[in-house]
Design an enzyme around this catalytic site. Structure first.
Site, PDB file in Angstrom:
ATOM      1  N   CYS A   1       0.810  -1.225   0.000  1.00  0.00           N
ATOM      2  CA  CYS A   1       0.000   0.000   0.000  1.00  0.00           C
ATOM      3  C   CYS A   1       0.842   1.274   0.000  1.00  0.00           C
ATOM      4  O   CYS A   1       0.330   2.352  -0.285  1.00  0.00           O
ATOM      5  CB  CYS A   1      -0.954   0.006   1.185  1.00  0.00           C
ATOM      6  SG  CYS A   1      -2.138  -1.342   1.124  1.00  0.00           S
TER       7      CYS A   1
ATOM      8  N   HIS B   1      -3.461   7.434   2.712  1.00  0.00           N
ATOM      9  CA  HIS B   1      -3.819   6.110   2.205  1.00  0.00           C
ATOM     10  C   HIS B   1      -5.210   5.766   2.731  1.00  0.00           C
ATOM     11  O   HIS B   1      -5.529   6.020   3.896  1.00  0.00           O
ATOM     12  CB  HIS B   1      -2.795   5.078   2.672  1.00  0.00           C
ATOM     13  CG  HIS B   1      -3.176   3.677   2.324  1.00  0.00           C
ATOM     14  ND1 HIS B   1      -3.629   3.327   1.070  1.00  0.00           N
ATOM     15  CD2 HIS B   1      -3.182   2.533   3.054  1.00  0.00           C
ATOM     16  CE1 HIS B   1      -3.899   2.040   1.051  1.00  0.00           C
ATOM     17  NE2 HIS B   1      -3.641   1.531   2.240  1.00  0.00           N
TER      18      HIS B   1
ATOM     19  N   ASN C   1     -10.100   0.005   0.066  1.00  0.00           N
ATOM     20  CA  ASN C   1      -8.634   0.122   0.039  1.00  0.00           C
ATOM     21  C   ASN C   1      -8.121  -0.393  -1.308  1.00  0.00           C
ATOM     22  O   ASN C   1      -8.168  -1.591  -1.577  1.00  0.00           O
ATOM     23  CB  ASN C   1      -8.050  -0.700   1.201  1.00  0.00           C
ATOM     24  CG  ASN C   1      -6.543  -0.628   1.276  1.00  0.00           C
ATOM     25  OD1 ASN C   1      -5.878  -0.115   0.367  1.00  0.00           O
ATOM     26  ND2 ASN C   1      -5.978  -1.161   2.345  1.00  0.00           N
TER      27      ASN C   1
HETATM   28  N1  COA Z   1     -18.240  -8.776   9.109  1.00  0.00           N
HETATM   29  C1  COA Z   1     -18.721  -9.044  10.333  1.00  0.00           C
HETATM   30  N2  COA Z   1     -17.937  -9.392  11.378  1.00  0.00           N
HETATM   31  C2  COA Z   1     -16.625  -9.446  11.155  1.00  0.00           C
HETATM   32  C3  COA Z   1     -16.060  -9.171   9.897  1.00  0.00           C
HETATM   33  C4  COA Z   1     -16.915  -8.828   8.852  1.00  0.00           C
HETATM   34  N3  COA Z   1     -16.487  -8.548   7.615  1.00  0.00           N
HETATM   35  N4  COA Z   1     -14.716  -9.306   9.990  1.00  0.00           N
HETATM   36  C5  COA Z   1     -14.443  -9.640  11.257  1.00  0.00           C
HETATM   37  N5  COA Z   1     -15.605  -9.736  11.966  1.00  0.00           N
HETATM   38  C6  COA Z   1     -15.763 -10.060  13.375  1.00  0.00           C
HETATM   39  C7  COA Z   1     -14.597 -10.836  13.932  1.00  0.00           C
HETATM   40  O1  COA Z   1     -14.726 -12.194  13.648  1.00  0.00           O
HETATM   41  C8  COA Z   1     -14.701 -10.528  15.398  1.00  0.00           C
HETATM   42  O2  COA Z   1     -15.700 -11.337  15.937  1.00  0.00           O
HETATM   43  P1  COA Z   1     -15.477 -12.045  17.373  1.00  0.00           P
HETATM   44  O3  COA Z   1     -15.333 -10.884  18.330  1.00  0.00           O
HETATM   45  O4  COA Z   1     -16.722 -12.831  17.551  1.00  0.00           O
HETATM   46  O5  COA Z   1     -14.230 -12.845  17.224  1.00  0.00           O
HETATM   47  C9  COA Z   1     -15.244  -9.097  15.436  1.00  0.00           C
HETATM   48  O6  COA Z   1     -15.791  -8.854  14.130  1.00  0.00           O
HETATM   49  C10 COA Z   1     -14.188  -8.057  15.736  1.00  0.00           C
HETATM   50  O7  COA Z   1     -13.076  -8.277  14.886  1.00  0.00           O
HETATM   51  P2  COA Z   1     -11.794  -7.381  14.998  1.00  0.00           P
HETATM   52  O8  COA Z   1     -10.759  -7.910  14.056  1.00  0.00           O
HETATM   53  O9  COA Z   1     -11.422  -7.204  16.421  1.00  0.00           O
HETATM   54  O10 COA Z   1     -12.362  -5.996  14.447  1.00  0.00           O
HETATM   55  P3  COA Z   1     -11.655  -4.615  14.384  1.00  0.00           P
HETATM   56  O11 COA Z   1     -12.450  -3.606  15.098  1.00  0.00           O
HETATM   57  O12 COA Z   1     -10.180  -4.684  14.699  1.00  0.00           O
HETATM   58  O13 COA Z   1     -11.783  -4.271  12.838  1.00  0.00           O
HETATM   59  C11 COA Z   1     -10.441  -4.213  10.867  1.00  0.00           C
HETATM   60  C12 COA Z   1     -11.142  -5.084  11.894  1.00  0.00           C
HETATM   61  C13 COA Z   1      -9.725  -5.111   9.877  1.00  0.00           C
HETATM   62  C14 COA Z   1     -11.492  -3.409  10.148  1.00  0.00           C
HETATM   63  C15 COA Z   1      -9.455  -3.255  11.577  1.00  0.00           C
HETATM   64  O14 COA Z   1      -8.651  -3.984  12.462  1.00  0.00           O
HETATM   65  C16 COA Z   1      -8.588  -2.530  10.624  1.00  0.00           C
HETATM   66  O15 COA Z   1      -9.053  -1.742   9.820  1.00  0.00           O
HETATM   67  N6  COA Z   1      -7.282  -2.732  10.716  1.00  0.00           N
HETATM   68  C17 COA Z   1      -6.336  -2.079   9.849  1.00  0.00           C
HETATM   69  C18 COA Z   1      -6.405  -2.722   8.526  1.00  0.00           C
HETATM   70  C19 COA Z   1      -5.630  -1.973   7.517  1.00  0.00           C
HETATM   71  O16 COA Z   1      -5.507  -0.793   7.571  1.00  0.00           O
HETATM   72  N7  COA Z   1      -5.140  -2.725   6.570  1.00  0.00           N
HETATM   73  C20 COA Z   1      -4.520  -2.243   5.427  1.00  0.00           C
HETATM   74  C21 COA Z   1      -3.252  -1.589   5.719  1.00  0.00           C
HETATM   75  S1  COA Z   1      -2.594  -1.199   4.178  1.00  0.00           S
END
Ligand code: COA
Length: 332
Positions: A126, A259, A289
């Site tokens: 990215c 980004h 993204n």
């Molecule tokens: N739909 C519904 N539920 C989902 C899901 C989806 N698409 N994806 C994950 N979940 C669930 C998980 O299974 C988890 O459930 P559980 O508590 O029963 O285990 C719950 O949602 C929370 O997941 P978590 O990973 O803790 O969520 P989060 O608040 O951290 O959000 C991201 C996840 C990926 C959106 C977030 O961590 C993020 O944006 N991270 C940075 C990613 C990024 O920037 N990547 C690119 C960099 S270039």
């Protein structure tokens, strides 16, 4: 934005590079969060609340990284009023090249009808566009090139595990490009770029395969929460580094073009810079993204709709798999 000056006539000693044109390309097909609920166990509410994403564009079979990159590059050339034949180099950032070789940049070169100069790809996930912009800026300031197309083009839809709801809802396809060209030092142009990488974090966000691995093309694997933490802290430090290097403060920034991974990360960066939300360019809601394409796509949107004006100071930043991260500060 048209620039008819002869970029090659500016001596290397008094040069900087400036963005003379911008362009973007998005695939025709739009997939909403509601559409994704038919593929994985997710909801519009979850995706919107956690990421700010409402929809993404997904490439059709003809919309490869080269095809989309060439469309975006052609738009940037047209805006700059520059003929394709006068381009010295093409640098294309992608994690989803059309082929292992030739470089997708070379395919773009052919699509644009360019038969001279040089072209190569950059792999920095990215952060790829910031890396490519930094290399292009160095080539221009050093006198190796006077006009460089800098492109980010991605088809992440082809490297996603469409059964994995934790990653497949986050990404989209598209391409963005700028024409960078030599300009007199002291005027508009790229003021600085800063690049970073730390491979100790390689397992935080990666693709578990490649064309070099037989029968294992690979899909995106991500530890979302860890990436989130690193994104906010590393990008905050990168922003401070860019401002300090130029003797500027948060108050000098007209536009943040971040980004576009997650609206919560973008909001945190905006608050960190004390920038009102209307000074932050946001496309993640509509594009999701698009990895290396996200910054140039957002930049193109804000230039084309008139938000970014001549004289404005624009801060670009990105973080991605590697981890890699960096910033670019430009005066328009
Ligand atoms: N739909 C519904 N539920 C989902 C899901 C989806 N698409 N994806 C994950 N979940 C669930 C998980 O299974 C988890 O459930 P559980 O508590 O029963 O285990 C719950 O949602 C929370 O997941 P978590 O990973 O803790 O969520 P989060 O608040 O951290 O959000 C991201 C996840 C990926 C959106 C977030 O961590 C993020 O944006 N991270 C940075 C990613 C990024 O920037 N990547 C690119 C960099 S270039």
């Amino acid at each position: 934005m048209a620039d008819t000056s002869v970029a090659g006539n500016i001596p290397a000693s008094g040069r900087r590079s400036r963005i003379a044109g911008v362009g973007g390309y998005l695939p025709e097909k739009i997939v909403t969060n509601a559409d994704l609920t038919r593929i994985v166990d997710t909801s519009d509410e979850w995706i919107t609340a956690r990421t700010g994403i409402k929809q993404r564009h997904l490439a059709g079979s003809h919309e490869t990284a080269a095809f989309m990159g060439a469309q975006a590059a052609a738009a940037a050339l047209a805006q700059a009023g520059v003929a394709a034949a006068s381009v010295d180099a093409i640098i294309l950032a992608t994690a989803t090249p059309d082929e292992a070789f030739p470089a997708t940049a070379v395919r773009v070169q052919a699509l644009l009808g360019i038969t001279t100069g040089f072209a190569f790809d950059i792999s920095a996930a990215c952060s790829g566009f910031i890396y490519a912009l930094s290399v292009a800026d160095s080539l221009i300031r050093g006198g190796t090139a006077s006009r460089v197309l800098v492109i980010g083009s991605e088809v992440y839809s082809r490297i996603l595990d469409w059964q994995d709801r934790t990653t497949c809802v986050l990404f989209g396809d598209g391409a963005g490009a700028v024409l960078l060209q030599a300009a007199p030092a002291g005027g508009a142009g790229i003021l600085s770029t800063h690049l970073h990488a730390n491979g100790a974090y390689g397992d935080m966000l990666y693709v578990d395969g490649a064309v070099g691995q037989r029968d294992r093309p690979g899909t995106v694997v991500m530890k979302g929460q860890e990436v989130f933490r690193h994104a906010v802290s590393k990008l905050s430090a990168a922003v401070d580094e860019a401002l300090e290097a130029n003797g500027l403060t948060h108050a000098d920034i007209d536009w943040l073009v971040p980004h576009q991974a997650n609206l919560r990360i973008i909001d945190a960066m905006g608050r960190r810079l004390s920038l009102p939300p209307e000074r932050v360019v946001i496309t993640v809601d509509r594009h999701a993204n698009t990895s290396a394409a996200s910054v140039p796509l957002a930049l193109a949107e804000a230039v084309n709709d008139g938000r970014i004006q001549p004289g404005h100071l624009v801060l670009m930043e990105a973080l991605g798999g590697g981890l890699t991260w960096g910033s670019a500060l430009a005066r328009f």
